[in-house]
Design an enzyme around this catalytic site. Sequence first.
Site, PDB file in Angstrom:
ATOM      1  N   ASP A 158      54.806  52.564   3.635  1.00 53.82           N
ATOM      2  CA  ASP A 158      54.165  51.264   3.824  1.00 53.82           C
ATOM      3  C   ASP A 158      53.779  51.111   5.291  1.00 53.82           C
ATOM      4  OD1 ASP A 158      53.336  48.689   3.497  1.00 53.82           O
ATOM      5  OD2 ASP A 158      55.301  47.845   3.019  1.00 53.82           O
TER       6      ASP A 158
ATOM      7  N   ASP B  78      49.828  51.945   7.255  1.00 54.08           N
ATOM      8  CA  ASP B  78      49.121  50.906   8.012  1.00 54.08           C
ATOM      9  C   ASP B  78      48.849  51.373   9.440  1.00 54.08           C
ATOM     10  OD1 ASP B  78      48.931  49.081   5.965  1.00 54.08           O
ATOM     11  OD2 ASP B  78      49.754  47.424   7.138  1.00 54.08           O
TER      12      ASP B  78
ATOM     13  N   LYS C 164      64.496  59.848   7.148  1.00 52.49           N
ATOM     14  CA  LYS C 164      65.411  59.462   8.236  1.00 52.49           C
ATOM     15  C   LYS C 164      66.762  60.107   7.909  1.00 52.49           C
ATOM     16  CE  LYS C 164      66.315  57.050  11.971  1.00 52.49           C
ATOM     17  NZ  LYS C 164      65.792  57.439  13.292  1.00 52.49           N
TER      18      LYS C 164
ATOM     19  N   ASP D 294      60.809  57.923  12.795  1.00 55.54           N
ATOM     20  CA  ASP D 294      60.506  57.378  14.128  1.00 55.54           C
ATOM     21  C   ASP D 294      59.608  58.336  14.905  1.00 55.54           C
ATOM     22  OD1 ASP D 294      62.761  58.983  13.894  1.00 55.54           O
ATOM     23  OD2 ASP D 294      63.830  58.072  15.562  1.00 55.54           O
TER      24      ASP D 294
ATOM     25  N   TYR E 251      62.562  48.659  -1.752  1.00 55.18           N
ATOM     26  CA  TYR E 251      61.766  47.545  -2.267  1.00 55.18           C
ATOM     27  C   TYR E 251      62.170  47.164  -3.695  1.00 55.18           C
ATOM     28  CZ  TYR E 251      58.541  48.010   1.697  1.00 55.18           C
ATOM     29  OH  TYR E 251      57.978  48.056   2.947  1.00 55.18           O
TER      30      TYR E 251
END
Length: 354
Positions: A245, A249, A189, A221, A138
């Site tokens: 992020d 959620d 990851k 994942d 980001y």
Amino acid sequence: MKIAVLPGDGIGPEIVAQAAKVLETLRRDGLKIEMEYAHIGGAGYDAAGDPLPDATLELAQASDAVLLGAVGGYQYDTLARPLRPEQGLLRIRKGLSLFANLRPALVYPELVNASSLKPELVSGLDIMILRELTGDIYFGQPRGIRTLDNGERQGFDTMLYSESEIHRVAHVGFQIAMKRNKKLCSVDKANVLDTSMFWREIVTDVAKEYPAVALSHMYVDNAAMQLVRAPKQFDVILTGNIFGDILSDEASMLTGSIGMLPSASLDANNKGLYEPCHGSAPDIAGKDIANPLATILSVAMMMRYTFAREDIAQRIETAVRKTLQQGLRTADIAEAGKQKIGTAAMGDAVVAAL
Ligand code: NAD
């Protein structure tokens, strides 16, 4: 307790007003609380042409903690990117060096049926997601849209984490785990990304200083899958900005309503910005139907993390529990056909329970 209050846009002012009632009540009880208001987001743009006016950042810097509502609204969607409300949020996080974002996902027994998962999967759920907030893809440079030699256009971003960034957020993660069930799962990851391989190496290193904490690693994942398969296996999840992020959620839906979820973003000295996880909900703004509990629970987190007043944090959380036990519900958490109350009435009910 010097608190900067930034209501922002949409439902922000309505829900912050309820949290302010709670703070006023605590002040009447003898806590030395000072509140000062300022604009952020679209409200900052309207007042001063900037989603983070200088005066707002200065107030936030001079305060011990910041209470924020939410930012964003349809009327600002066509502004140039630097003037958009979300930029105010990104800049205040950066300006206050808030690198540790804490998002609890907690299922209240009274709301277990509001979850999108079966009650037996989520009943008793209590997870803390710790998301790194100021690094990663980001913020990495370079980024942009470029035209290649062959004339094709290409979009690109840079994922990067420096050692010190991983180090400091890992320490926060282990310290939180020490106060909870002493289980920390670091999500990355590392099978594909070099940044993640490096992340895993540093987290493993920091773990040596916390031998009481059981550290595990999981690919993002798989973590996304495990969160809906068997979420109670987690205690603290530590992860980077983009993975956090998305996972936070996802975890929020385990609890039923985004209107119940508080968050804290901390700097190295536990100064913090406290806000609900949801956005400005322009679709329901001004109608007195938004759920103010996430914002009120953000005040509880403020008492716990910035002011080290666990007693007051628990008092607020107990008051929220009591209102739920009384059957009081805003529209987002009400079962079909059951009675609903408005934003202000819910704030009053929590104050009464306090
Ligand atoms: P949102 O979280 O605002 O709303 C999503 C849905 O949840 C909507 O249906 C909304 O009515 C509902 N909702 C949200 N909070 C609620 C509450 N307290 N009580 C009851 N219902 C609630 O997300 P969105 O619709 O994607 O975004 C709306 C605006 O908010 C956009 O401008 C976006 O950029 C902004 N946003 C801001 C933040 C923030 O300030 N931290 C976070 C996310 C989105």
